[in-house]
Design an enzyme around this catalytic site. Sequence first.
Site, PDB file in Angstrom:
ATOM      1  N   CYS A  50       0.841  -1.199   0.000  1.00  0.00           N
ATOM      2  CA  CYS A  50       0.000   0.000   0.000  1.00  0.00           C
ATOM      3  C   CYS A  50       0.882   1.256   0.000  1.00  0.00           C
ATOM      4  O   CYS A  50       1.656   1.452  -0.927  1.00  0.00           O
ATOM      5  CB  CYS A  50      -0.995  -0.024   1.150  1.00  0.00           C
TER       6      CYS A  50
ATOM      7  N   HIS B 129      -3.764  -4.648  -0.340  1.00  0.00           N
ATOM      8  CA  HIS B 129      -3.352  -5.280   0.911  1.00  0.00           C
ATOM      9  C   HIS B 129      -3.448  -6.802   0.784  1.00  0.00           C
ATOM     10  O   HIS B 129      -4.536  -7.359   0.930  1.00  0.00           O
ATOM     11  CB  HIS B 129      -4.250  -4.824   2.063  1.00  0.00           C
TER      12      HIS B 129
ATOM     13  N   GLU C  14      -2.548  -8.901   2.942  1.00  0.00           N
ATOM     14  CA  GLU C  14      -2.918  -9.434   4.250  1.00  0.00           C
ATOM     15  C   GLU C  14      -4.425  -9.344   4.507  1.00  0.00           C
ATOM     16  O   GLU C  14      -4.931  -9.957   5.447  1.00  0.00           O
ATOM     17  CB  GLU C  14      -2.142  -8.707   5.362  1.00  0.00           C
TER      18      GLU C  14
END
Length: 211
Positions: A81, A192, A194
Site C-alpha cells: 500500500c 493489501h 494481508e
Amino acid sequence: MKKVVVLDYGSGNLRSAERALSRVGADVTVTADRDAALEADGLVVPGVGAFAHCMRELRAVGGPRTIGRRLAGGRPVLGICVGMQVLFERGVEHGHDAEGCGEWPGTVEQLAAPVLPHMGWNTVSAPEDSVLFAGLAGERFYFVHSYGVREFPLGQDGPPSRLAPPKVTWAEHGDRFVAGVENVALSATQFHPEKSGDAGAQLLTNWLQSL
C-alpha cells in the site's frame, strides 16, 4: 523457515501483516531494529495514511537507508500500500509535494476516478511471467486508497538493455494505475495482501518461496 521483518515505523497494519505472514509459514518479527531488518531473509514495508507523513516516520527509523542497503545486496523487500508508494520518487497529496525513497521513477498522485477512495475488491492484470501472481489469474484483491502511480516509464518497452525491465501489474479504477511491481529484489503491491483472503495468502506464499 524464512525469517521476515515487518518494519515498524509507526505506520501500517503491522499485526495484520505479521499474522498473514505467519499463517503462510514465515518466522516474523515486527521491529524497527536496523540490524534485524538488514539480516532478515525478507523485509516487508507496510504503510497507511498520507505519503508525506509515512516518509517522515520512515526516515525517523532510517528506513530509506535500510531499504537501499538491502537492495544493494540483492536482498528482498516487499512494499504494501503506502509502503509501495514511498518507493517512488515523489508523492503529491493535497497540494503537498513530498520526496520518496526514489527506488523507482514516478509520481504518486490522486486517481482520476469518480468515486474515491478506491475501496474494496478489484481484479488486476499481471504479466504472464509474474512470480508474485503465479496461479492467481482472475483473482480479486483488496484495495483502500485514493492515490496511486498512473505512469511508470520503467515498466514500458524500450531500447535493448542487459537489465530486465520491471514486471508491472495494473488495475483500473476510473483510470489505470500500478497495482504491483516486481523488480529483481524489490517487489510491491498497492493492495493489501494481508486483507485479500486466500488470494493474498497465495501471493505472500509466492513471495516467501522466492526469497
